[in-house]
Write an enzyme that holds these catalytic residues in place. Structure first.
Site, PDB file in Angstrom:
ATOM      1  N   LEU A  61     -48.792 180.937  29.952  1.00 55.07           N
ATOM      2  CA  LEU A  61     -47.441 180.666  30.440  1.00 55.07           C
ATOM      3  C   LEU A  61     -46.656 180.000  29.330  1.00 55.07           C
ATOM      4  O   LEU A  61     -47.170 179.090  28.669  1.00 55.07           O
ATOM      5  CB  LEU A  61     -47.473 179.734  31.654  1.00 55.07           C
ATOM      6  CG  LEU A  61     -48.095 180.269  32.935  1.00 55.07           C
ATOM      7  CD1 LEU A  61     -48.224 179.159  33.963  1.00 55.07           C
ATOM      8  CD2 LEU A  61     -47.268 181.413  33.490  1.00 55.07           C
ATOM      9  N   THR A  64     -44.433 177.907  29.583  1.00 56.98           N
ATOM     10  CA  THR A  64     -44.183 176.506  29.909  1.00 56.98           C
ATOM     11  C   THR A  64     -45.450 175.644  29.878  1.00 56.98           C
ATOM     12  O   THR A  64     -45.379 174.437  30.083  1.00 56.98           O
ATOM     13  CB  THR A  64     -43.552 176.385  31.316  1.00 56.98           C
ATOM     14  OG1 THR A  64     -44.422 177.012  32.263  1.00 56.98           O
ATOM     15  CG2 THR A  64     -42.179 177.040  31.348  1.00 56.98           C
ATOM     16  N   CYS A  65     -46.590 176.235  29.607  1.00 57.43           N
ATOM     17  CA  CYS A  65     -47.872 175.519  29.607  1.00 57.43           C
ATOM     18  C   CYS A  65     -48.088 174.824  28.257  1.00 57.43           C
ATOM     19  O   CYS A  65     -48.057 175.479  27.213  1.00 57.43           O
ATOM     20  CB  CYS A  65     -49.006 176.506  29.875  1.00 57.43           C
ATOM     21  SG  CYS A  65     -50.659 175.848  29.657  1.00 57.43           S
ATOM     22  N   ASP A  66     -48.297 173.517  28.289  1.00 57.59           N
ATOM     23  CA  ASP A  66     -48.497 172.758  27.052  1.00 57.59           C
ATOM     24  C   ASP A  66     -49.724 173.236  26.273  1.00 57.59           C
ATOM     25  O   ASP A  66     -49.681 173.327  25.047  1.00 57.59           O
ATOM     26  CB  ASP A  66     -48.638 171.260  27.350  1.00 57.59           C
ATOM     27  CG  ASP A  66     -47.316 170.636  27.757  1.00 57.59           C
ATOM     28  OD1 ASP A  66     -46.252 171.210  27.445  1.00 57.59           O
ATOM     29  OD2 ASP A  66     -47.351 169.560  28.397  1.00 57.59           O
ATOM     30  N   ARG A  94     -48.888 176.399  24.506  1.00 56.78           N
ATOM     31  CA  ARG A  94     -48.038 176.112  23.344  1.00 56.78           C
ATOM     32  C   ARG A  94     -48.860 175.590  22.171  1.00 56.78           C
ATOM     33  O   ARG A  94     -48.641 175.987  21.021  1.00 56.78           O
ATOM     34  CB  ARG A  94     -46.973 175.077  23.709  1.00 56.78           C
ATOM     35  CG  ARG A  94     -45.868 175.612  24.556  1.00 56.78           C
ATOM     36  CD  ARG A  94     -44.792 174.542  24.714  1.00 56.78           C
ATOM     37  NE  ARG A  94     -43.984 174.829  25.874  1.00 56.78           N
ATOM     38  CZ  ARG A  94     -43.447 173.922  26.654  1.00 56.78           C
ATOM     39  NH1 ARG A  94     -43.630 172.634  26.409  1.00 56.78           N
ATOM     40  NH2 ARG A  94     -42.713 174.262  27.680  1.00 56.78           N
TER      41      ARG A  94
END
Length: 118
Positions: free
Chosen positions: A8, A10-12, A15
């Site tokens: 995702l 938005t997933c840290d 990233r």
């Protein structure tokens, strides 16, 4: 060697994984499972390789929001169907190397294998 990363945006953890791979010059294709979706075939392959227990994220907000009936009697087929309907149930990132080697998460072991090209 081909690498596919599923996660995702938005997933840290996703990233961090992408940043480390970019900095190491590792080529990969990225799929955002929420935006782009994920095929039942891919999900079935991941569950076959690792077991649904490692691929399905039971600590997610999505899991907590499911009906109890959806959570009961899980097996490979039911878990794949749930993850196909709710891609945010997939633990991440899922990394597939050469179409066969499947890992979930961004552990030290996974990092070493990918960043060193093992």
């Amino acid at each position: 060697m081909s690498n596919e990363i599923f996660g995702l945006k938005t997933c840290d953890t996703c990233r961090k994984a992408r940043k480390a791979l970019d900095e190491a010059g590792v080529d990969y294709a990225y799929t955002d499972v929420r935006t782009d979706g994920v095929s039942t075939k891919d999900l079935t392959n991941w569950v076959s390789a690792l077991g649904w227990e490692k691929v399905l994220n039971k600590s997610s907000t999505t899991w907590r929001g499911l009906d109890e009936a959806d959570k009961e009697g899980l097996d490979d087929k039911k878990a794949v169907a749930l993850m196909a309907d709710h891609p945010t149930l997939i633990k991440r990132p899922v990394i597939v190397r050469d179409g066969m080697d499947v890992t979930v998460g961004w552990s030290k072991e996974v990092q070493e294998r990918l960043l060193k090209g093992d």
